[in-house]
Design an enzyme around this catalytic site. Sequence first.
Site, mmCIF file in Angstrom:
data_model
loop_
_atom_site.group_PDB
_atom_site.id
_atom_site.type_symbol
_atom_site.label_atom_id
_atom_site.label_comp_id
_atom_site.label_asym_id
_atom_site.label_seq_id
_atom_site.Cartn_x
_atom_site.Cartn_y
_atom_site.Cartn_z
ATOM 1 N N ASN A 16 98.406 40.331 49.345
ATOM 2 C CA ASN A 16 99.627 41.020 49.730
ATOM 3 C C ASN A 16 99.296 41.823 50.982
ATOM 4 O O ASN A 16 98.695 42.890 50.901
ATOM 5 C CB ASN A 16 100.059 41.923 48.568
ATOM 6 C CG ASN A 16 101.346 42.665 48.847
ATOM 7 O OD1 ASN A 16 101.876 42.616 49.953
ATOM 8 N ND2 ASN A 16 101.836 43.373 47.846
ATOM 9 N N ARG A 97 101.864 36.870 48.838
ATOM 10 C CA ARG A 97 103.141 37.513 48.583
ATOM 11 C C ARG A 97 103.836 37.699 49.930
ATOM 12 O O ARG A 97 103.330 38.403 50.806
ATOM 13 C CB ARG A 97 102.938 38.873 47.915
ATOM 14 C CG ARG A 97 104.263 39.510 47.614
ATOM 15 C CD ARG A 97 104.138 40.894 47.059
ATOM 16 N NE ARG A 97 105.478 41.412 46.860
ATOM 17 C CZ ARG A 97 105.763 42.685 46.679
ATOM 18 N NH1 ARG A 97 104.805 43.566 46.639
ATOM 19 N NH2 ARG A 97 107.000 43.076 46.516
ATOM 20 N N HIS A 186 111.814 42.126 45.407
ATOM 21 C CA HIS A 186 111.119 42.252 44.116
ATOM 22 C C HIS A 186 111.497 41.101 43.189
ATOM 23 O O HIS A 186 111.416 41.219 41.961
ATOM 24 C CB HIS A 186 111.477 43.561 43.368
ATOM 25 C CG HIS A 186 110.986 44.829 44.008
ATOM 26 N ND1 HIS A 186 111.709 45.998 43.956
ATOM 27 C CD2 HIS A 186 109.851 45.115 44.676
ATOM 28 C CE1 HIS A 186 111.040 46.959 44.575
ATOM 29 N NE2 HIS A 186 109.906 46.436 45.025
ATOM 30 N N ARG A 247 112.161 55.895 50.569
ATOM 31 C CA ARG A 247 113.384 55.260 51.096
ATOM 32 C C ARG A 247 114.622 55.861 50.431
ATOM 33 O O ARG A 247 114.620 56.137 49.237
ATOM 34 C CB ARG A 247 113.365 53.755 50.821
ATOM 35 C CG ARG A 247 112.401 52.996 51.700
ATOM 36 C CD ARG A 247 112.283 51.540 51.272
ATOM 37 N NE ARG A 247 110.966 51.284 50.715
ATOM 38 C CZ ARG A 247 110.628 50.174 50.052
ATOM 39 N NH1 ARG A 247 111.515 49.222 49.864
ATOM 40 N NH2 ARG A 247 109.413 50.027 49.584
ATOM 41 N N ASN A 339 105.508 53.939 32.962
ATOM 42 C CA ASN A 339 104.736 55.113 32.565
ATOM 43 C C ASN A 339 105.530 56.385 32.330
ATOM 44 O O ASN A 339 105.046 57.297 31.674
ATOM 45 C CB ASN A 339 103.674 55.418 33.632
ATOM 46 C CG ASN A 339 102.660 54.304 33.755
ATOM 47 O OD1 ASN A 339 101.981 53.992 32.789
ATOM 48 N ND2 ASN A 339 102.592 53.685 34.923
ATOM 49 N N GLU A 389 103.291 40.840 39.204
ATOM 50 C CA GLU A 389 103.723 39.946 40.276
ATOM 51 C C GLU A 389 102.594 39.015 40.690
ATOM 52 O O GLU A 389 102.828 37.854 41.017
ATOM 53 C CB GLU A 389 104.190 40.780 41.482
ATOM 54 C CG GLU A 389 105.511 41.477 41.235
ATOM 55 C CD GLU A 389 105.762 42.625 42.189
ATOM 56 O OE1 GLU A 389 105.072 43.664 42.058
ATOM 57 O OE2 GLU A 389 106.636 42.507 43.050
HETATM 58 P P1 AMP Z 1 104.100 51.006 41.784
HETATM 59 O O1 AMP Z 1 104.685 50.911 43.172
HETATM 60 O O2 AMP Z 1 104.763 50.085 40.800
HETATM 61 O O3 AMP Z 1 102.608 50.937 41.748
HETATM 62 O O4 AMP Z 1 104.468 52.477 41.259
HETATM 63 C C1 AMP Z 1 104.006 53.627 41.898
HETATM 64 C C2 AMP Z 1 104.718 54.848 41.319
HETATM 65 O O5 AMP Z 1 104.467 54.908 39.898
HETATM 66 C C3 AMP Z 1 104.220 56.170 41.886
HETATM 67 O O6 AMP Z 1 105.321 56.999 42.182
HETATM 68 C C4 AMP Z 1 103.411 56.758 40.749
HETATM 69 O O7 AMP Z 1 103.439 58.165 40.757
HETATM 70 C C5 AMP Z 1 104.138 56.237 39.546
HETATM 71 N N1 AMP Z 1 103.268 56.282 38.380
HETATM 72 C C6 AMP Z 1 102.140 55.572 38.161
HETATM 73 N N2 AMP Z 1 101.566 55.959 37.001
HETATM 74 C C7 AMP Z 1 102.337 56.946 36.494
HETATM 75 C C8 AMP Z 1 102.293 57.764 35.323
HETATM 76 N N3 AMP Z 1 101.305 57.634 34.437
HETATM 77 N N4 AMP Z 1 103.275 58.677 35.142
HETATM 78 C C9 AMP Z 1 104.275 58.796 36.032
HETATM 79 N N5 AMP Z 1 104.375 58.068 37.153
HETATM 80 C C10 AMP Z 1 103.437 57.150 37.384
#
Ligand code: AMP
Length: 401
Positions: A16, A97, A186, A247, A339, A389
């Site tokens: 990616n 990707r 996505h 964004r 999460n 993904e």
């Molecule tokens: P992604 O782009 O799918 O990797 O998601 C990134 C986002 O997920 C970021 O804003 C992180 O702060 C949030 N994130 C990852 N782990 C946690 C967690 N354990 N609790 C809350 N937010 C999380």
Amino acid sequence: MSNPNPGTAGAVLVLNSGSSSIKFKLVEPASGNTLAQGLIERIGEPEGRITFHHTTGKDERFGEILDHRAGLRAVLEILEGLGRPLHDAGIVAVGHRLVHGGNVFHEPTLIDDDVVRAVDELSELAPLHNPANVVGMEVAREELPDIPHVGVFDTAFFHGLPAKAATYAIDRDVARKYDIRRYGFHGTSHEYVSHRAADFLGRDIAELNLVVLHLGNGASASAIAGGRPVDTSMGLTPLEGLVMGTRSGDIDPGIVMHLRRVGMDVDTIDDLLNRRSGLKGMSGVNDFRALLKLVEEGDEDARLAYDVYVHRIRKYVGAYTFELGGVDAVVFTGGVGENNIDVRRDSLAGLGRLGIVVDDARNTADERGERRISADSSQVEVLVIPTDEELAIARAALAFV
Ligand code: AMP
């Protein structure tokens, strides 16, 4: 070729490539096992960083990474350093990707010079993403010339959007001339997660109406009926829709004209809406965990940012539930969706009258993986389904081997 590492048979390297980063994952498509993964950041800056996870631990390296070629070479060296000479590692394909396939690419595509050129020509629609994807393809094809390279497009799944959902209500000639429509992004995640949700529920995807919420740094919602997309929140670009890390998501397009008239140039507005808006714009931080910390500390801007974020999700869930004429499951995925307990609770709170009830104990349970968080009394299932993904891309690439 003999394979001394049967455990790595048929691995696919998934790449990616971003403008200053390369994410990579070495995946066994059959088992879904990740053999190694990592991130190369700050390419072209003096202080580059390579973070690298493998089956036995994590490594970090710092130092200048001149360009994408140097970055990719570093990836290959790292993989070889694991004691798996590349050609014995059984890497059978590279899955790329790719972000914007425009009106050209609707399915996984074997990459050749024409494909690279076509992706390059689509750069006008995705100036932040497609040029980096092109560099990634060029470099990877030079470094690994003997295996198939397969492009999987973020827009492909949404190619089949109904015209009424894909069409912007603007002058039709302008729309046709400049290929302006809702493309959606996505897509690999929305497609993968909806199939996993059907499997989890033990039901045929053909009979399910789903709302999928991909909430990561980028965020998008989709309405899916029978495995096919009915609507999605991202548009011509990945800027439209939900509130994201940096964004804005939906805004009145009049804001853009207003900012032009008060003297901002296009690049500044682009930077404002793509990199300095969303959670970051409203609160100063783009990472969700950092936002929650500020909320806990009583920061009012962070509280408002959280409320705007959740409000927007509720709006889309409501709209898509109506579009679908009712929904069997709402599915959370992405870093935040997988999460964050609060977002899942608050974005669906008080919807018992519509048959949506999140169970507090299930929502807060310290669990990972695919799970149900709705109450037994809920007519609508609420699920958490981790996205993958890279695995979806690896499987798509394997079809070309
Ligand atoms: P992604 O782009 O799918 O990797 O998601 C990134 C986002 O997920 C970021 O804003 C992180 O702060 C949030 N994130 C990852 N782990 C946690 C967690 N354990 N609790 C809350 N937010 C999380």
